[in-house]
Design a protein around this motif. Structure first.
Motif, PDB file in Angstrom:
ATOM      1  N   ALA A   1     -15.382   9.443  -6.466  1.00  0.00           N
ATOM      2  CA  ALA A   1     -16.561   8.590  -6.317  1.00  0.00           C
ATOM      3  C   ALA A   1     -17.438   9.028  -5.140  1.00  0.00           C
ATOM      4  CB  ALA A   1     -16.114   7.147  -6.124  1.00  0.00           C
ATOM      5  N   ASP A   2     -16.814   9.454  -4.058  1.00  0.00           N
ATOM      6  CA  ASP A   2     -17.627   9.844  -2.901  1.00  0.00           C
ATOM      7  C   ASP A   2     -18.483  11.069  -3.202  1.00  0.00           C
ATOM      8  OD1 ASP A   2     -15.292  11.300  -3.085  1.00  0.00           O
ATOM      9  OD2 ASP A   2     -14.798  11.244  -0.957  1.00  0.00           O
ATOM     10  N   ARG A   3     -17.928  11.994  -3.957  1.00  0.00           N
ATOM     11  CA  ARG A   3     -18.685  13.186  -4.336  1.00  0.00           C
ATOM     12  C   ARG A   3     -19.835  12.827  -5.277  1.00  0.00           C
ATOM     13  NH1 ARG A   3     -20.708  17.846  -2.907  1.00  0.00           N
ATOM     14  NH2 ARG A   3     -20.557  19.517  -4.432  1.00  0.00           N
ATOM     15  N   MET A   4     -19.560  11.876  -6.154  1.00  0.00           N
ATOM     16  CA  MET A   4     -20.572  11.418  -7.096  1.00  0.00           C
ATOM     17  C   MET A   4     -21.795  10.906  -6.305  1.00  0.00           C
ATOM     18  SD  MET A   4     -19.128  10.671 -10.466  1.00  0.00           S
ATOM     19  CE  MET A   4     -18.130   9.221 -10.483  1.00  0.00           C
TER      20      MET A   4
ATOM     21  N   SER B   1     -11.077   7.896  -4.905  1.00  0.00           N
ATOM     22  CA  SER B   1     -11.798   8.663  -3.903  1.00  0.00           C
ATOM     23  C   SER B   1     -10.838   9.068  -2.787  1.00  0.00           C
ATOM     24  CB  SER B   1     -12.923   7.776  -3.335  1.00  0.00           C
ATOM     25  OG  SER B   1     -13.810   8.533  -2.583  1.00  0.00           O
ATOM     26  N   ALA B   2     -11.087  10.229  -2.188  1.00  0.00           N
ATOM     27  CA  ALA B   2     -10.239  10.622  -1.061  1.00  0.00           C
ATOM     28  C   ALA B   2     -10.765   9.978   0.219  1.00  0.00           C
ATOM     29  CB  ALA B   2     -10.207  12.130  -0.909  1.00  0.00           C
ATOM     30  N   THR B   3     -12.058   9.617   0.209  1.00  0.00           N
ATOM     31  CA  THR B   3     -12.625   8.920   1.363  1.00  0.00           C
ATOM     32  C   THR B   3     -13.354   7.675   0.844  1.00  0.00           C
ATOM     33  OG1 THR B   3     -14.560  10.352   1.147  1.00  0.00           O
ATOM     34  CG2 THR B   3     -12.971  10.971   2.814  1.00  0.00           C
ATOM     35  N   ILE B   4     -13.206   6.592   1.581  1.00  0.00           N
ATOM     36  CA  ILE B   4     -13.890   5.352   1.175  1.00  0.00           C
ATOM     37  C   ILE B   4     -14.810   4.927   2.318  1.00  0.00           C
ATOM     38  CG2 ILE B   4     -13.588   2.907   0.521  1.00  0.00           C
ATOM     39  CD1 ILE B   4     -12.096   4.311  -1.548  1.00  0.00           C
ATOM     40  N   ASN B   5     -16.074   4.741   1.996  1.00  0.00           N
ATOM     41  CA  ASN B   5     -17.001   4.239   3.013  1.00  0.00           C
ATOM     42  C   ASN B   5     -17.885   3.176   2.362  1.00  0.00           C
ATOM     43  OD1 ASN B   5     -18.865   5.669   1.469  1.00  0.00           O
ATOM     44  ND2 ASN B   5     -18.618   7.500   2.722  1.00  0.00           N
TER      45      ASN B   5
ATOM     46  N   ALA C   1     -10.245   1.405  10.439  1.00  0.00           N
ATOM     47  CA  ALA C   1     -11.572   0.844  10.251  1.00  0.00           C
ATOM     48  C   ALA C   1     -12.263   1.648   9.171  1.00  0.00           C
ATOM     49  CB  ALA C   1     -12.354   0.938  11.543  1.00  0.00           C
ATOM     50  N   GLU C   2     -12.737   0.981   8.153  1.00  0.00           N
ATOM     51  CA  GLU C   2     -13.304   1.712   7.017  1.00  0.00           C
ATOM     52  C   GLU C   2     -14.806   1.935   7.173  1.00  0.00           C
ATOM     53  OE1 GLU C   2     -11.728   3.181   4.823  1.00  0.00           O
ATOM     54  OE2 GLU C   2      -9.741   2.278   4.866  1.00  0.00           O
TER      55      GLU C   2
ATOM     56  N   PRO D   1     -21.342  19.594   6.271  1.00  0.00           N
ATOM     57  CA  PRO D   1     -22.126  18.587   6.993  1.00  0.00           C
ATOM     58  C   PRO D   1     -21.287  17.502   7.667  1.00  0.00           C
ATOM     59  CG  PRO D   1     -22.901  18.833   4.716  1.00  0.00           C
ATOM     60  CD  PRO D   1     -21.693  19.685   4.857  1.00  0.00           C
ATOM     61  N   THR D   2     -20.233  17.046   7.018  1.00  0.00           N
ATOM     62  CA  THR D   2     -19.500  15.913   7.586  1.00  0.00           C
ATOM     63  C   THR D   2     -17.990  16.191   7.632  1.00  0.00           C
ATOM     64  OG1 THR D   2     -19.050  14.878   5.449  1.00  0.00           O
ATOM     65  CG2 THR D   2     -21.138  14.295   6.490  1.00  0.00           C
ATOM     66  N   PRO D   3     -17.259  15.461   8.478  1.00  0.00           N
ATOM     67  CA  PRO D   3     -15.800  15.602   8.499  1.00  0.00           C
ATOM     68  C   PRO D   3     -15.175  15.287   7.141  1.00  0.00           C
ATOM     69  CG  PRO D   3     -16.543  14.435  10.447  1.00  0.00           C
ATOM     70  CD  PRO D   3     -17.742  14.576   9.562  1.00  0.00           C
ATOM     71  N   GLN D   4     -15.797  14.379   6.391  1.00  0.00           N
ATOM     72  CA  GLN D   4     -15.263  14.049   5.051  1.00  0.00           C
ATOM     73  C   GLN D   4     -15.343  15.290   4.160  1.00  0.00           C
ATOM     74  OE1 GLN D   4     -17.219  12.055   6.809  1.00  0.00           O
ATOM     75  NE2 GLN D   4     -16.165  10.097   6.875  1.00  0.00           N
TER      76      GLN D   4
END
Ligand SMILES: Nc1ncnc2c1ncn2[C@@H]1O[C@H](COP(=O)(O)OP(=O)(O)OP(=O)(O)O)[C@@H](O)[C@H]1O
Length: 555
Positions: free
Chosen positions: A253-256, A288-292, A319-320, A473-476
């Protein structure tokens, strides 16, 4: 202090002994640091290459301007890691315990060579089987595909009378990239082998729409698609029957979101609702591997309020928010950074590739680049410098050149004669992309240069090195890139190239709980020197070129 990086390309690399004797300096130049990087691994290779007893004559060489006037590399403060997140990959429970059909369990055992579920599978499969909408967060390479595929197939194969393909799509899986779509489709095909009435299908942008429409007419039970192509079919294909969709999966989902598909996903959800597959009748699973907060927003579009949340890392304190999220990388991953001045980046890259691939014939490596142009530029360059194929082609062009020069070319191009180079980016035809993806996946060793098109979700077995030639660009994004190695409990290594002005990236990663060790660029260059065949240098004729000089400019 001498600020010059005074590596002489024709002299022997400093021995360990002499390196040890050098006093430590506060700041270091690329020559001064004793070897910390893989010192134990390098010894045997030295022995292999040193042609024992044979002393290489010291060459009074020329020091290329490449290696002079180089900036000092500043010492970084000690790492400041407050939290570090570890996730156990495997659970002790077998697939049998998840109440899956015995045929599927047997199939999994044969395909995976293991019956144990991963931690995310253990936690999420029962929840999905219970029918609840679910958000799943787990580290890269932890087996998320099977986490949703197994329970979906389990439920669909139980339905009596048996589902027929003409009834329309029952499970819809949306993934961000074409390669991931193909990969997920392949897994679904394998898992439905014993349940022939469940028919999986795949739609990807770049394929011929006409043939997809024809396949749609015959019907699919489970459909994997990229968002753009699915929307296209939903609005133009008559037989695109989604009224009975009871599973909607939003994978990666994060990539999407990164790719700007939020609106497309919203339109797909609306189209499903309009066709009668309403959220009450449908179970939606987001992975997702990362959730924000953006991923949560996407979840809000498609999932019911009463949803379950599975975090396989099990860190309740976390903390998300995008800023403070403690990111999770596998314990089996060894992570490095390389501080390299711009003019040395290319030669250090070539050295690293040559040395890592020379150590074993079974080396698989990904090199992430910032742009498609960079991939197109670097792939033939590295191939011509390091692999035999291009050299042979080049030598045949030069037929008729004098023997001395041909011999010289042969010697210097003998750094590695086996490395196969591949490239993958979004501006290649779909046919090329699929071919490269499948070939690289199946070869025992090779180097794939790619953009971030390969950073998410791709499961390329046996990749043991990730090189990030440019920082993401990002740590994610960093986590996704390195996640192409060290998958499901296997070991892997990753190194990121940073310019001196970019060293703050290391601190940024530390804020997210990721610790990188420093790799010494000089040691990497030393490896290259050791790989160059130790023949006495033949007398050069005017105008003759060497392979090494193809990437080390003359002074
Ligand atoms: N229980 C298991 N035992 C052994 N291997 C497994 C198991 N589950 C999955 N795998 C294997 O692990 C690999 C990674 O799986 P998958 O691609 O689903 O991971 P992922 O979590 O989706 O990774 P990413 O976040 O990078 O997309 C695959 O090759 C898969 O076959």
């Amino acid at each position: 202090m001498d600020s010059e990086l005074s590596l002489n390309i024709y002299t022997e690399p400093a021995s360990k002994e002499s390196a040890k004797k050098k006093p430590k300096e506060k700041k270091r130049n690329l020559e001064a640091e004793p070897d910390e990087f893989e010192s134990s691994k390098r010894e045997p290779k030295k022995a292999k290459r040193s042609h024992e007893g044979e002393q290489r004559p010291p060459r009074q060489g020329v020091t290329s301007s490449l290696f002079t006037g180089t900036e000092d590399i500043p010492r970084l403060p000690p790492p400041n890691i407050k939290k570090q997140k570890h996730q156990t990959v495997f659970s002790q429970l077998t697939f049998e315990k998840a109440n899956l059909h015995p045929f599927m369990v047997k199939n999994l055992e044969e395909l995976l060579g293991s019956t144990k579920m991963t931690e995310v599978q253990r936690l999420a499969i029962p929840i999905i089987l219970s029918g609840k909408d679910t958000i799943i967060k787990s580290q890269t390479g932890s087996g998320k595909t099977l986490t949703y595929a197994c329970p979906i197939i389990q439920v669909l194969q139980e339905i009596r009378p048996k589902i027929s393909r003409g009834e329309g799509v029952m499970a819809l899986i949306i993934v961000p990239t074409r390669e991931l779509a193909l990969q997920s489709y392949e897994w679904l095909s394998k898992l439905t082998k014993s349940f022939t009435w469940l028919v999986p299908g795949v739609f990807t942008g770049g394929e011929k729409k006409k043939s997809e429409k024809a396949r749609m007419r015959k019907g699919f039970t489970i459909l994997v698609s990229t968002p753009g192509r699915l929307l296209d079919h939903l609005s133009t294909t008559k037989n695109c029957n989604m009224s009975k969709v009871r599973y909607l999966i939003l994978d990666e989902a994060d990539r999407m979101l990164d790719l700007g598909y939020e609106e497309s996903v919203a339109k797909i959800v609306t189209a499903l609702n309009d066709q009668g597959s309403t959220s009450e009748l449908r179970q939606t699973i987001l992975l997702s591997a990362t959730i924000n907060s953006a991923v949560e927003r996407l979840a809000g579009l498609a999932l019911k309020e009463s949803r379950e949340y599975v975090d396989a890392s099990n860190d309740k304190e976390q903390a998300e928010t995008a800023d403070s999220e403690v990111l999770c990388v596998p314990d089996t991953l060894d992570q490095w950074f390389l501080a390299v001045p711009p003019k040395l980046r290319l030669v250090v890259l070539a050295s690293l590739v040559a040395s890592k691939c020379e150590l074993t014939n079974q080396r698989k490596m990904l090199i992430f680049c910032a742009t498609q142009d960079m991939v197109d530029y670097l792939t033939p360059l590295l191939a011509s410098a390091l692999s035999q194929k291009d050299t042979t082609e080049e030598s045949s062009d030069e037929e008729g050149d004098d023997e001395e020069e041909a011999e010289d070319e042969k010697n210097l191009s003998g750094i590695n004669t086996k490395i196969q180079f591949f490239r993958l980016h979004g501006n290649m035809t779909q046919k090329e992309r699929t071919e490269v993806f499948k070939t690289f996946r199946d070869v025992p060793s090779g180097v794939l240069l790619c953009t971030d098109v390969a950073s998410r979700g791709l499961d390329l077995p046996k990749v043991d090195w990730i090189i990030q030639f440019t920082a993401p660009p990002t740590p994610q994004d960093y986590v996704h890139r390195v996640g192409r190695t060290a998958r499901v409990g296997h070991k892997g290594s990753a190194v990121i190239f940073l310019a001196l002005s970019e060293l703050g990236y290391v601190t940024k990663l530390e804020e997210h709980g990721i610790r990188l060790k420093e790799m010494d660029a000089t040691k990497v260059l030393d490896e290259l020197l050791m790989l160059i065949p130790r023949e006495p240098e033949p007398k050069r004729r005017r105008g003759s070129r060497s392979k090494v000089r193809n990437f080390i400019p003359p002074c």
